[in-house]
Write a protein that holds these residues in place. Structure first.
Motif, PDB file in Angstrom:
ATOM      1  N   CYS A   1       0.827  -1.210   0.000  1.00 27.54           N
ATOM      2  CA  CYS A   1       0.000   0.000   0.000  1.00 27.54           C
ATOM      3  C   CYS A   1       0.860   1.259   0.000  1.00 27.54           C
ATOM      4  CB  CYS A   1      -0.945  -0.003   1.205  1.00 27.54           C
ATOM      5  SG  CYS A   1      -2.184  -1.317   1.152  1.00 27.54           S
ATOM      6  N   THR A   2       1.947   1.225   0.751  1.00 25.58           N
ATOM      7  CA  THR A   2       2.886   2.344   0.732  1.00 25.58           C
ATOM      8  C   THR A   2       3.438   2.533  -0.672  1.00 25.58           C
ATOM      9  OG1 THR A   2       3.529   1.811   3.013  1.00 25.58           O
ATOM     10  CG2 THR A   2       4.966   3.313   1.796  1.00 25.58           C
ATOM     11  N   GLY A   3       3.783   1.421  -1.316  1.00 28.94           N
ATOM     12  CA  GLY A   3       4.260   1.475  -2.687  1.00 28.94           C
ATOM     13  C   GLY A   3       3.207   1.953  -3.657  1.00 28.94           C
ATOM     14  N   GLY A   4       1.937   1.665  -3.344  1.00 28.93           N
ATOM     15  CA  GLY A   4       0.849   2.142  -4.198  1.00 28.93           C
ATOM     16  C   GLY A   4       0.792   3.656  -4.237  1.00 28.93           C
ATOM     17  N   PHE A   5       0.897   4.289  -3.077  1.00 26.58           N
ATOM     18  CA  PHE A   5       0.889   5.760  -3.031  1.00 26.58           C
ATOM     19  C   PHE A   5       2.132   6.325  -3.704  1.00 26.58           C
ATOM     20  CE2 PHE A   5      -1.969   4.735   0.554  1.00 26.58           C
ATOM     21  CZ  PHE A   5      -3.058   5.511   0.176  1.00 26.58           C
ATOM     22  N   GLN A   6       3.252   5.670  -3.516  1.00 26.89           N
ATOM     23  CA  GLN A   6       4.491   6.103  -4.185  1.00 26.89           C
ATOM     24  C   GLN A   6       4.320   6.022  -5.704  1.00 26.89           C
ATOM     25  OE1 GLN A   6       7.946   3.377  -4.509  1.00 26.89           O
ATOM     26  NE2 GLN A   6       9.041   4.880  -3.238  1.00 26.89           N
ATOM     27  N   SER A   7       3.700   4.954  -6.179  1.00 22.16           N
ATOM     28  CA  SER A   7       3.501   4.763  -7.623  1.00 22.16           C
ATOM     29  C   SER A   7       2.553   5.797  -8.206  1.00 22.16           C
ATOM     30  CB  SER A   7       2.963   3.352  -7.888  1.00 22.16           C
ATOM     31  OG  SER A   7       3.867   2.366  -7.427  1.00 22.16           O
ATOM     32  N   ILE A   8       1.494   6.127  -7.469  1.00 24.44           N
ATOM     33  CA  ILE A   8       0.532   7.120  -7.954  1.00 24.44           C
ATOM     34  C   ILE A   8       1.222   8.457  -8.178  1.00 24.44           C
ATOM     35  CG2 ILE A   8      -1.480   8.501  -7.286  1.00 24.44           C
ATOM     36  CD1 ILE A   8      -2.599   5.984  -5.956  1.00 24.44           C
ATOM     37  N   VAL A   9       2.099   8.827  -7.269  1.00 23.43           N
ATOM     38  CA  VAL A   9       2.833  10.091  -7.408  1.00 23.43           C
ATOM     39  C   VAL A   9       3.770  10.042  -8.614  1.00 23.43           C
ATOM     40  CG1 VAL A   9       4.521  11.621  -6.325  1.00 23.43           C
ATOM     41  CG2 VAL A   9       2.662  10.659  -4.962  1.00 23.43           C
ATOM     42  N   ARG A  10       4.485   8.931  -8.776  1.00 28.81           N
ATOM     43  CA  ARG A  10       5.455   8.832  -9.859  1.00 28.81           C
ATOM     44  C   ARG A  10       4.814   8.640 -11.227  1.00 28.81           C
ATOM     45  NH1 ARG A  10      10.403   5.447  -6.916  1.00 28.81           N
ATOM     46  NH2 ARG A  10      10.954   7.181  -5.539  1.00 28.81           N
ATOM     47  N   LEU A  11       3.602   8.122 -11.241  1.00 34.56           N
ATOM     48  CA  LEU A  11       2.919   7.880 -12.509  1.00 34.56           C
ATOM     49  C   LEU A  11       1.724   8.811 -12.693  1.00 34.56           C
ATOM     50  CD1 LEU A  11       2.930   3.958 -12.437  1.00 34.56           C
ATOM     51  CD2 LEU A  11       4.466   5.443 -13.743  1.00 34.56           C
ATOM     52  N   LYS A  12       1.738   9.954 -12.030  1.00 31.90           N
ATOM     53  CA  LYS A  12       0.584  10.865 -12.091  1.00 31.90           C
ATOM     54  C   LYS A  12       0.300  11.357 -13.505  1.00 31.90           C
ATOM     55  CE  LYS A  12       3.390  14.828 -10.488  1.00 31.90           C
ATOM     56  NZ  LYS A  12       4.627  14.055 -10.252  1.00 31.90           N
ATOM     57  N   HIS A  13       1.316  11.374 -14.346  1.00 30.32           N
ATOM     58  CA  HIS A  13       1.121  11.818 -15.732  1.00 30.32           C
ATOM     59  C   HIS A  13       0.204  10.869 -16.506  1.00 30.32           C
ATOM     60  CE1 HIS A  13       4.644   9.158 -15.560  1.00 30.32           C
ATOM     61  NE2 HIS A  13       4.297   8.757 -16.764  1.00 30.32           N
ATOM     62  N   LEU A  14       0.086   9.629 -16.041  1.00 28.11           N
ATOM     63  CA  LEU A  14      -0.779   8.671 -16.728  1.00 28.11           C
ATOM     64  C   LEU A  14      -2.265   8.980 -16.541  1.00 28.11           C
ATOM     65  CD1 LEU A  14       0.952   5.209 -16.106  1.00 28.11           C
ATOM     66  CD2 LEU A  14       0.907   6.563 -18.192  1.00 28.11           C
ATOM     67  N   LEU A  15      -2.586   9.929 -15.683  1.00 22.23           N
ATOM     68  CA  LEU A  15      -3.976  10.304 -15.458  1.00 22.23           C
ATOM     69  C   LEU A  15      -4.466  11.304 -16.504  1.00 22.23           C
ATOM     70  CD1 LEU A  15      -3.911  10.626 -11.560  1.00 22.23           C
ATOM     71  CD2 LEU A  15      -4.787   8.725 -12.939  1.00 22.23           C
ATOM     72  N   ASN A  16      -3.658  11.552 -17.520  1.00 22.70           N
ATOM     73  CA  ASN A  16      -4.022  12.456 -18.609  1.00 22.70           C
ATOM     74  C   ASN A  16      -4.644  11.657 -19.758  1.00 22.70           C
ATOM     75  OD1 ASN A  16      -4.257  14.311 -20.662  1.00 22.70           O
ATOM     76  ND2 ASN A  16      -2.101  14.889 -20.703  1.00 22.70           N
ATOM     77  N   PRO A  17      -5.986  11.578 -19.840  1.00 26.55           N
ATOM     78  CA  PRO A  17      -6.635  10.767 -20.880  1.00 26.55           C
ATOM     79  C   PRO A  17      -6.435  11.327 -22.287  1.00 26.55           C
ATOM     80  CG  PRO A  17      -8.261  12.088 -19.722  1.00 26.55           C
ATOM     81  CD  PRO A  17      -6.964  12.268 -18.986  1.00 26.55           C
ATOM     82  N   PHE A  18      -6.120  12.618 -22.403  1.00 29.06           N
ATOM     83  CA  PHE A  18      -5.913  13.210 -23.723  1.00 29.06           C
ATOM     84  C   PHE A  18      -4.618  12.700 -24.353  1.00 29.06           C
ATOM     85  CE2 PHE A  18      -8.429  16.288 -21.293  1.00 29.06           C
ATOM     86  CZ  PHE A  18      -9.547  16.366 -22.108  1.00 29.06           C
ATOM     87  N   LYS A  19      -3.686  12.247 -23.514  1.00 25.91           N
ATOM     88  CA  LYS A  19      -2.426  11.718 -24.019  1.00 25.91           C
ATOM     89  C   LYS A  19      -2.388  10.196 -24.018  1.00 25.91           C
ATOM     90  CE  LYS A  19       2.597  12.090 -23.453  1.00 25.91           C
ATOM     91  NZ  LYS A  19       3.707  12.732 -22.714  1.00 25.91           N
ATOM     92  N   TYR A  20      -2.969   9.586 -22.974  1.00 29.46           N
ATOM     93  CA  TYR A  20      -2.844   8.137 -22.836  1.00 29.46           C
ATOM     94  C   TYR A  20      -4.152   7.383 -23.075  1.00 29.46           C
ATOM     95  CZ  TYR A  20       1.695   9.330 -20.894  1.00 29.46           C
ATOM     96  OH  TYR A  20       2.970   9.821 -20.729  1.00 29.46           O
ATOM     97  N   GLY A  21      -5.240   8.099 -23.287  1.00 30.31           N
ATOM     98  CA  GLY A  21      -6.498   7.474 -23.687  1.00 30.31           C
ATOM     99  C   GLY A  21      -6.995   6.376 -22.785  1.00 30.31           C
ATOM    100  N   LEU A  22      -7.193   5.199 -23.363  1.00 30.17           N
ATOM    101  CA  LEU A  22      -7.780   4.070 -22.647  1.00 30.17           C
ATOM    102  C   LEU A  22      -6.914   3.617 -21.474  1.00 30.17           C
ATOM    103  CD1 LEU A  22     -10.280   2.311 -22.767  1.00 30.17           C
ATOM    104  CD2 LEU A  22      -9.071   0.773 -24.343  1.00 30.17           C
TER     105      LEU A  22
END
Length: 393
Positions: A270-291
């Motif tokens: 779970c700690t790693g999950g929060f770490q991953s969300i921060v490091r991969l926050k750019h993936l929350l851009n649907p205009f760039k990464y779509g599906l």
């Protein structure tokens, strides 16, 4: 707060919790069935068989003397041409004889050292020495089915595939701890979602117990990374490659030795999950990464952040609304009953009395409790890729 606002919060929390665990799966199933129906009249693409590629199997093994002989035997018995399979064990920092044992076998490569730097640093070091086009990662405390690697590599005939994940299976028995049995049920459901994710587009996160990648797509991962398998596979997916799920290649792992050991493992995840969300926050851009953004948000971000918040919110708002109608009263009673069963399951487990019917409410509650502990650990401590090993049954 006005009761109308409380009702809105209640229904939103209920919807988001339902969507995180059930709704997304139902939506995936519906969309995948529709996709198959639309493609039913089209000629299916068949991949031409190519000569099997050379593969490196990387096995980090820190102080794994108790299981390393079985792992080595399992690895040597894999159904893959021996001249095309390089076994690479990384034993840096081991002090229990793991390195000495493996060094007796000339047909394997051992990367040793006196300093323990953590799993991801071990992988980073090993990847510098890999010369094969495909690399497979697996854990020392898991056993692979005989055709695992043969099954994984077939997907690389498709140039759009950048990684292939196998399936994690939990070996549980009637005497398994409640947490371990709950973990087994959880992974069966996770496996179903991974299969649907893959059929729709790509899976969002490989199983660290067994996954493979194209060697050329690997990028060194930050040394304090906790979920290396997730970060590695998601960074490949963000480049536009598919991460395929192959359930016929699987790794069998025994459950944690006790609830305390399972809690230690889950808090780290779970700690790693929060770490991953921060490091991969750019993936929350649907205009760039779509599906991919939609899948990542629905399957991972909601599960790690939104759903755990909804649980106490749902209980509190339901408590406030219970006197207002029979419906809210009934829902509140059901919530109380669910958590009562979870508590009973925990108490019985502590006394070594195991009732399988209580595994689900216990593990559901236990899992979300560790999310809050993981969040606290993430914001209050400095993360490191070195962690205390979990004792297994």
């Amino acid at each position: 707060m006005e009761q109308s606002y409380i009702r809105i919060i209640f229904w939103i929390a209920l919807f988001l919790l339902f969507y995180s665990y059930v709704g997304y799966g139902l939506l995936l199933y519906t969309v995948v069935r529709l996709k198959k129906w639309m493609q039913s009249n089209k000629a299916r693409k068949t991949l031409l068989f190519k000569p099997l590629p050379e593969v490196t199997l990387i096995i980090p093994a820190y102080n794994e003397r108790s299981c390393i002989a079985q792992k080595l035997r399992n690895s040597l018995q894999l159904n893959y041409p021996p001249h095309k399979l390089q076994l690479m064990f990384v034993t840096e920092g081991s002090t229990d004889g793991t390195t000495e044992f493996l060094s007796e076998y000339s047909q394997i490569q051992v990367i040793a050292g006196t300093v323990r730097k953590g799993k991801i640093e071990a992988i980073n070091q090993a990847m510098k020495l890999v010369t094969t086009p495909i690399v497979v990662f697996t854990d020392a405390n898991t056993l692979l089915n005989r055709d695992a690697i043969l099954t994984l590599v077939q997907h690389y005939n498709d140039p759009n595939v950048g990684a292939v994940s196998g399936e994690k299976r939990i070996a549980t028995t009637q005497l398994a701890e409640a947490a371990g049995a709950g973990e087994g049920l959880y992974w069966k459901y996770e496996s179903l979602l991974k299969k649907l994710d893959a059929e729709l587009n790509t899976i969002v996160g490989a199983a660290g117990e067994l996954f493979s990648i194209r060697t050329g797509l690997y990028e060194p991962v930050e040394k304090d990374t906790l979920l290396d398998d997730f970060i590695i596979s998601m960074r490949i997916a963000e480049k536009g490659y598919k991460v395929v799920y192959e359930p016929e290649a699987y790794a069998i792992e025994t459950p944690s030795f006790s609830i305390a050991e399972e809690m230690k493992r889950k808090v780290r995840i779970c700690t790693g999950g929060f770490q991953s969300i921060v490091r991969l926050k750019h993936l929350l851009n649907p205009f760039k990464y779509g599906l991919l953004s939609f899948q990542y948000l629905s399957h991972r971000v909601f599960r790690w952040t939104v759903a755990p918040l909804c649980i106490p919110l749902l209980f509190i708002t339901n408590l406030l609304l219970a006197p207002s109608s029979k419906l809210f009263e009934a829902v509140f009673i059901l919530q109380c009953l669910f958590y009562l069963l979870a508590i009973i399951g925990y108490m019985l487990e502590k006394n070594k009395l195991r009732i399988q019917a209580l595994f689900v409410p216990f593990y559901f509650s236990f899992m979300h409790y560790t999310v809050f502990l993981g969040f606290v650990k993430y914001i209050t401590t400095t993360q490191t890729g070195i962690w205390e090993k979990v004792k297994r049954t």
